[in-house]
Write a protein that holds these residues in place. Sequence first.
Motif, PDB file in Angstrom:
ATOM      1  N   PRO A 152      -8.324  -9.410  14.287  1.00 33.22           N
ATOM      2  CA  PRO A 152      -7.834  -9.642  12.958  1.00 33.22           C
ATOM      3  C   PRO A 152      -6.771  -8.314  12.751  1.00 33.22           C
ATOM      4  O   PRO A 152      -6.222  -8.532  11.698  1.00 33.22           O
ATOM      5  N   GLY A 153      -6.965  -7.447  13.391  1.00 34.26           N
ATOM      6  CA  GLY A 153      -5.623  -6.264  12.927  1.00 34.26           C
ATOM      7  C   GLY A 153      -6.775  -5.223  12.891  1.00 34.26           C
ATOM      8  O   GLY A 153      -5.975  -4.188  11.435  1.00 34.26           O
ATOM      9  N   TYR A 154      -7.840  -5.096  12.529  1.00 36.23           N
ATOM     10  CA  TYR A 154      -8.572  -4.332  12.163  1.00 36.23           C
ATOM     11  C   TYR A 154     -10.187  -3.935  13.053  1.00 36.23           C
ATOM     12  O   TYR A 154     -10.306  -5.237  13.677  1.00 36.23           O
ATOM     13  N   THR A 155     -11.274  -3.089  12.685  1.00 41.45           N
ATOM     14  CA  THR A 155     -11.937  -3.022  12.956  1.00 41.45           C
ATOM     15  C   THR A 155     -13.453  -2.958  12.223  1.00 41.45           C
ATOM     16  O   THR A 155     -13.498  -2.871  11.182  1.00 41.45           O
ATOM     17  N   LEU A 156     -14.360  -3.387  13.280  1.00 47.05           N
ATOM     18  CA  LEU A 156     -16.206  -3.089  12.224  1.00 47.05           C
ATOM     19  C   LEU A 156     -16.635  -1.905  11.715  1.00 47.05           C
ATOM     20  O   LEU A 156     -15.910  -1.160  13.492  1.00 47.05           O
ATOM     21  N   PRO A 157     -17.354  -1.924  11.137  1.00 44.04           N
ATOM     22  CA  PRO A 157     -18.152  -0.516  11.188  1.00 44.04           C
ATOM     23  C   PRO A 157     -19.566  -0.214  11.915  1.00 44.04           C
ATOM     24  O   PRO A 157     -19.828  -1.690  12.278  1.00 44.04           O
ATOM     25  N   GLU A 158     -19.909   0.174  12.960  1.00 42.40           N
ATOM     26  CA  GLU A 158     -21.449   0.139  13.719  1.00 42.40           C
ATOM     27  C   GLU A 158     -22.346  -0.030  12.717  1.00 42.40           C
ATOM     28  O   GLU A 158     -22.457   0.567  11.772  1.00 42.40           O
ATOM     29  N   GLU A 159     -22.919  -1.415  13.239  1.00 44.16           N
ATOM     30  CA  GLU A 159     -24.511  -1.482  12.133  1.00 44.16           C
ATOM     31  C   GLU A 159     -25.509  -1.646  13.436  1.00 44.16           C
ATOM     32  O   GLU A 159     -25.998  -2.334  13.299  1.00 44.16           O
ATOM     33  N   PRO A 160     -26.024  -0.105  13.519  1.00 49.29           N
ATOM     34  CA  PRO A 160     -26.937  -0.114  14.704  1.00 49.29           C
ATOM     35  C   PRO A 160     -28.100  -0.840  14.227  1.00 49.29           C
ATOM     36  O   PRO A 160     -28.546  -1.017  13.378  1.00 49.29           O
ATOM     37  N   ASN A 161     -29.162  -1.611  15.262  1.00 54.94           N
ATOM     38  CA  ASN A 161     -30.554  -2.579  15.116  1.00 54.94           C
ATOM     39  C   ASN A 161     -30.765  -2.234  16.292  1.00 54.94           C
ATOM     40  O   ASN A 161     -30.725  -2.451  17.210  1.00 54.94           O
ATOM     41  N   THR A 162     -32.358  -1.412  15.982  1.00 59.88           N
ATOM     42  CA  THR A 162     -33.251  -2.186  17.395  1.00 59.88           C
ATOM     43  C   THR A 162     -34.283  -3.768  17.285  1.00 59.88           C
ATOM     44  O   THR A 162     -34.620  -3.837  18.603  1.00 59.88           O
ATOM     45  N   GLU A 163     -34.149  -4.231  16.230  1.00 65.52           N
ATOM     46  CA  GLU A 163     -35.325  -5.683  16.359  1.00 65.52           C
ATOM     47  C   GLU A 163     -33.835  -6.605  15.303  1.00 65.52           C
ATOM     48  O   GLU A 163     -33.179  -6.169  14.566  1.00 65.52           O
ATOM     49  N   PRO A 164     -33.447  -7.641  16.039  1.00 64.70           N
ATOM     50  CA  PRO A 164     -34.343  -8.270  16.721  1.00 64.70           C
ATOM     51  C   PRO A 164     -33.971  -7.495  18.127  1.00 64.70           C
ATOM     52  O   PRO A 164     -32.840  -7.309  18.480  1.00 64.70           O
ATOM     53  N   SER A 165     -34.679  -7.597  19.508  1.00 68.92           N
ATOM     54  CA  SER A 165     -34.525  -7.033  21.073  1.00 68.92           C
ATOM     55  C   SER A 165     -32.697  -8.319  21.107  1.00 68.92           C
ATOM     56  O   SER A 165     -32.998 -10.153  21.243  1.00 68.92           O
ATOM     57  N   TRP A 166     -31.801  -7.738  22.198  1.00 70.10           N
ATOM     58  CA  TRP A 166     -31.278  -8.698  22.758  1.00 70.10           C
ATOM     59  C   TRP A 166     -31.885  -9.581  23.839  1.00 70.10           C
ATOM     60  O   TRP A 166     -32.640  -9.192  24.242  1.00 70.10           O
ATOM     61  N   GLY A 167     -30.791 -10.417  24.642  1.00 70.66           N
ATOM     62  CA  GLY A 167     -31.664 -11.557  25.293  1.00 70.66           C
ATOM     63  C   GLY A 167     -31.105 -12.605  24.895  1.00 70.66           C
ATOM     64  O   GLY A 167     -29.763 -13.267  24.107  1.00 70.66           O
ATOM     65  N   ILE A 168     -31.464 -13.639  25.426  1.00 68.29           N
ATOM     66  CA  ILE A 168     -30.921 -14.988  25.841  1.00 68.29           C
ATOM     67  C   ILE A 168     -30.676 -15.762  24.136  1.00 68.29           C
ATOM     68  O   ILE A 168     -31.779 -15.509  23.776  1.00 68.29           O
ATOM     69  N   GLY A 169     -29.241 -16.185  23.604  1.00 65.86           N
ATOM     70  CA  GLY A 169     -29.385 -16.361  22.579  1.00 65.86           C
ATOM     71  C   GLY A 169     -28.983 -15.472  21.355  1.00 65.86           C
ATOM     72  O   GLY A 169     -28.941 -15.411  20.085  1.00 65.86           O
ATOM     73  N   ALA A 170     -28.191 -14.475  21.840  1.00 59.72           N
ATOM     74  CA  ALA A 170     -28.408 -13.631  21.251  1.00 59.72           C
ATOM     75  C   ALA A 170     -26.863 -12.933  20.506  1.00 59.72           C
ATOM     76  O   ALA A 170     -26.101 -13.703  21.751  1.00 59.72           O
TER      77      ALA A 170
END
Length: 233
Positions: A152-170
Amino acid sequence: MSKAKTPPRRPAAIPEEKGADLPEAWRRRPWIPVLITGIVVAAVLASGLAVDEALKAPRPAALDGCKTSTQIAPYRFTGPQPICITAAHKYQATINTTQGQVVIQLYPEIAPVTVNNFIVLALDGYYNGMRWKTEDWVVQNGDPTGDGRGGPGYTLPEEPNTEPSWGIGAVGMARPPGLPINGSQFFIERAAWPGNGPTAIYNRFGTVIKGIEKVGLLTAPADRINSITIQVG
């Protein structure tokens, strides 16, 4: 004895066509047809705008204040979308695909900027008609150019998190290696992340809670997003 010469026949005259028989009132007021034409043109233009609005996702009352940042070209904006969501609500997105519906629970509590950005673009119809890119373990959408590098012409800031974990449906946001997070491209895991999982921040902002089997059916370039609707709870 010679015969009298017969004079050559002339083509029969074609009667002139009469002009349209206009009503007497119109002949006295020649501006009336112009006015009627203008009304018809305006109605056609208005109906076109109405169709365009109808193609956009329904807007819940709680999101009436959501507006995009200034649009400078098709699919291009001056910056990230203004914040319009609140912590008082829960949000779901229903992605209507050519394979069926996929419902995503959004996580504004851990990725508020990303969720807000996704909601505003969805309400504006940004994703409508875009085709999926697919791999065995992931599907991705949100690229208006179709070459994998659009946004869209811009980027997003990082929003780090540890939960929920990555997996199917993430659900997360795409980012090229070593570059910022894309402003519109998102992905859905449909199998385990290869290797040891993500090695960068991808702004995990949702989870598929219904229709993961539809995600498994998506193929490129045949399938696309028809529309996205947002539910507020």
